[in-house]
Design a protein around this motif. Structure first.
Motif, PDB file in Angstrom:
ATOM      1  N   ASP A  53     -43.476 -51.202 -16.823  1.00  0.00           N
ATOM      2  CA  ASP A  53     -43.955 -50.114 -15.962  1.00  0.00           C
ATOM      3  C   ASP A  53     -43.710 -50.408 -14.480  1.00  0.00           C
ATOM      4  O   ASP A  53     -44.215 -49.705 -13.601  1.00  0.00           O
ATOM      5  N   GLY A  54     -42.962 -51.460 -14.200  1.00  0.00           N
ATOM      6  CA  GLY A  54     -42.583 -51.735 -12.826  1.00  0.00           C
ATOM      7  C   GLY A  54     -43.519 -52.652 -12.075  1.00  0.00           C
ATOM      8  O   GLY A  54     -43.296 -52.920 -10.889  1.00  0.00           O
ATOM      9  N   ASP A  55     -44.586 -53.142 -12.715  1.00  0.00           N
ATOM     10  CA  ASP A  55     -45.472 -54.092 -12.032  1.00  0.00           C
ATOM     11  C   ASP A  55     -45.786 -55.254 -12.973  1.00  0.00           C
ATOM     12  O   ASP A  55     -45.443 -55.225 -14.161  1.00  0.00           O
ATOM     13  N   THR A  56     -46.417 -56.269 -12.443  1.00  0.00           N
ATOM     14  CA  THR A  56     -46.788 -57.448 -13.252  1.00  0.00           C
ATOM     15  C   THR A  56     -48.277 -57.740 -13.086  1.00  0.00           C
ATOM     16  O   THR A  56     -48.686 -58.887 -12.926  1.00  0.00           O
ATOM     17  N   THR A  57     -49.069 -56.692 -13.127  1.00  0.00           N
ATOM     18  CA  THR A  57     -50.504 -56.821 -12.873  1.00  0.00           C
ATOM     19  C   THR A  57     -51.373 -56.444 -14.076  1.00  0.00           C
ATOM     20  O   THR A  57     -52.598 -56.516 -13.989  1.00  0.00           O
ATOM     21  N   ASP A  58     -50.765 -56.041 -15.172  1.00  0.00           N
ATOM     22  CA  ASP A  58     -51.538 -55.529 -16.305  1.00  0.00           C
ATOM     23  C   ASP A  58     -52.079 -56.655 -17.183  1.00  0.00           C
ATOM     24  O   ASP A  58     -51.483 -57.729 -17.290  1.00  0.00           O
ATOM     25  N   THR A  59     -53.214 -56.371 -17.814  1.00  0.00           N
ATOM     26  CA  THR A  59     -53.785 -57.244 -18.835  1.00  0.00           C
ATOM     27  C   THR A  59     -53.965 -56.416 -20.098  1.00  0.00           C
ATOM     28  O   THR A  59     -54.480 -55.299 -20.049  1.00  0.00           O
ATOM     29  N   PHE A  60     -53.518 -56.953 -21.230  1.00  0.00           N
ATOM     30  CA  PHE A  60     -53.585 -56.224 -22.488  1.00  0.00           C
ATOM     31  C   PHE A  60     -54.552 -56.910 -23.437  1.00  0.00           C
ATOM     32  O   PHE A  60     -54.425 -58.103 -23.722  1.00  0.00           O
TER      33      PHE A  60
END
Length: 291
Positions: free
Chosen positions: A116-123
Motif C-alpha cells: 500500500d506504499g507505506d511500511t507502518t502497518d501491523t497485521f
C-alpha cells in the motif's frame, strides 16, 4: 346411396373416454405427493455431494499444511502479529514463530507486506486468516492472488508479480471465495457451499503444546462465539482430550453457515439443545458432517 347417421356416444361410453373431475383431482394429489417425496430426497443427495466436496477440500488443505511444514518445520500458526516497521518491538510469541520458519529473518528491515506504499502497518492474523496467509503467501503486485514467499531468507514477505524464486503457494485458492468478516484487510477463505457467509476456522495445537482458547473467534454481529476447539467426550461433560491433539483442526460451518460453540463431541451421541447448529459442520477429524 344412403348416408349413415353420425355416430353418437352414449353417456356410459363417453364417461369411459374422459377424466372426470374427481379422477383429475386424484391424479393431481398423487403427483403432489410424489413431488413431496422426491424434493427432500433430491435435496439430501445434493447436500451430501456438497459436503463431500468440502471434505475433499479440507483434505487438500491438510496436504498443503503438510507441504508447508516440510519446508518450514512447523504447521502454520493460528495467531500471529506481523510488523512492517523494522523498528517495531515484536511480541515474543510472533517473533519466536517467525524465527522457527525463517531463522535468518531480518526483523530490522522495513517491508511493505500489503503493497500500500507505506511500511507502518501491523497485521493481527488469526484462524482462517493464518490459513490463507501461510498457505497462500504474500499477495502479488495486483493485490488479488497469493504468490507464495520469497526465497530470500531475510525478507520472505517481499512482493513479486511472478517468477520462480518463490516458495508456494501451497494451496490453489479460488479468489472468488475470499472474504474478510472482521474487516481488518486480512483475507479468509469460504468453503464451497453455495451462498456461504463464513470462512473456514483453523486452529493450531502448536505441535502438541496445546490449543489456545484466546485464539477462538467472537464476532457478535455474525453470531460467532466459539468457546473451544472440539474435544473427545460426551457433550456437557468434563472436557476430554482434543481431537487432532498434536496437529490442527479445520472447521467448515456447513450449509447453515453457523459454527456453534464447540467443546466435547461424541459421534455416537446427539448434540444437546443449543448446539444443534454444529451437526452439519465439516471438519478434518470426521468423515463427513459431525452428524
Amino acid at each position: 346411396m344412403k348416408r349413415r347417421p353420425p355416430i353418437t356416444l352414449s353417456a356410459s361410453k363417453y364417461s369411459r373416454r374422459a377424466f372426470t373431475l374427481i379422477e383429475l383431482m386424484i391424479a393431481i394429489v398423487i403427483i403432489l405427493i410424489l413431488i413431496g417425496l422426491l424434493v427432500p430426497a433430491i435435496g439430501a443427495v445434493r447436500l451430501r455431494a456438497q459436503q463431500s466436496q468440502v471434505r475433499t477440500e479440507i483434505a487438500n488443505l491438510e496436504a498443503a499444511i503438510t507441504s508447508f511444514k516440510s519446508d518450514f518445520g512447523i504447521d502454520p500458526p493460528s495467531y500471529i502479529y506481523l510488523y512492517e516497521d523494522g523498528g517495531a518491538a515484536w511480541d515474543q510469541h510472533s517473533k519466536a514463530l517467525i524465527r522457527k520458519m525463517w531463522p535468518q529473518f531480518n526483523f530490522g528491515l522495513n517491508r511493505d507486506i500489503n503493497n500500500d506504499g507505506d511500511t507502518t502497518d501491523t497485521f493481527e492474523l488469526s484462524g482462517g486468516e493464518c490459513l490463507v496467509f501461510f498457505l497462500g503467501g504474500v499477495f502479488d503486485s495486483t493485490g488479488k492472488t497469493p504468490n507464495g514467499f520469497s526465497k530470500n531468507p531475510a525478507n520472505p514477505f517481499s512482493i513479486a508479480s511472478g517468477g520462480t524464486n518463490r516458495q508456494g503457494p501451497y494451496f490453489e485458492f479460488d479468489i472468488s471465495r475470499f472474504t474478510d468478516i472482521d474487516n481488518d484487510n486480512a483475507a479468509e477463505y469460504k468453503d464451497a457451499f453455495p451462498s456461504q457467509l463464513l470462512p473456514y476456522l483453523y486452529f493450531s495445537s502448536y505441535g502438541g503444546r496445546g490449543y489456545r482458547t484466546s485464539e477462538l473467534p467472537v464476532i457478535p454481529s455474525l453470531g460467532v462465539d466459539v468457546k473451544n476447539v472440539y474435544h473427545q467426550g460426551t457433550p456437557g461433560a468434563t472436557l476430554g482430550p482434543a481431537y487432532k491433539l498434536k496437529s490442527f483442526q479445520i472447521i467448515s460451518p456447513g450449509a447453515d453457515a453457523q459454527y456453534g460453540t464447540g467443546g466435547n463431541y461424541d459421534p455416537a451421541k446427539n448434540f444437546p439443545a443449543g448446539r444443534t447448529v454444529e451437526a452439519d459442520n465439516v471438519t478434518n477429524f470426521s468423515s463427513g458432517s459431525l452428524k
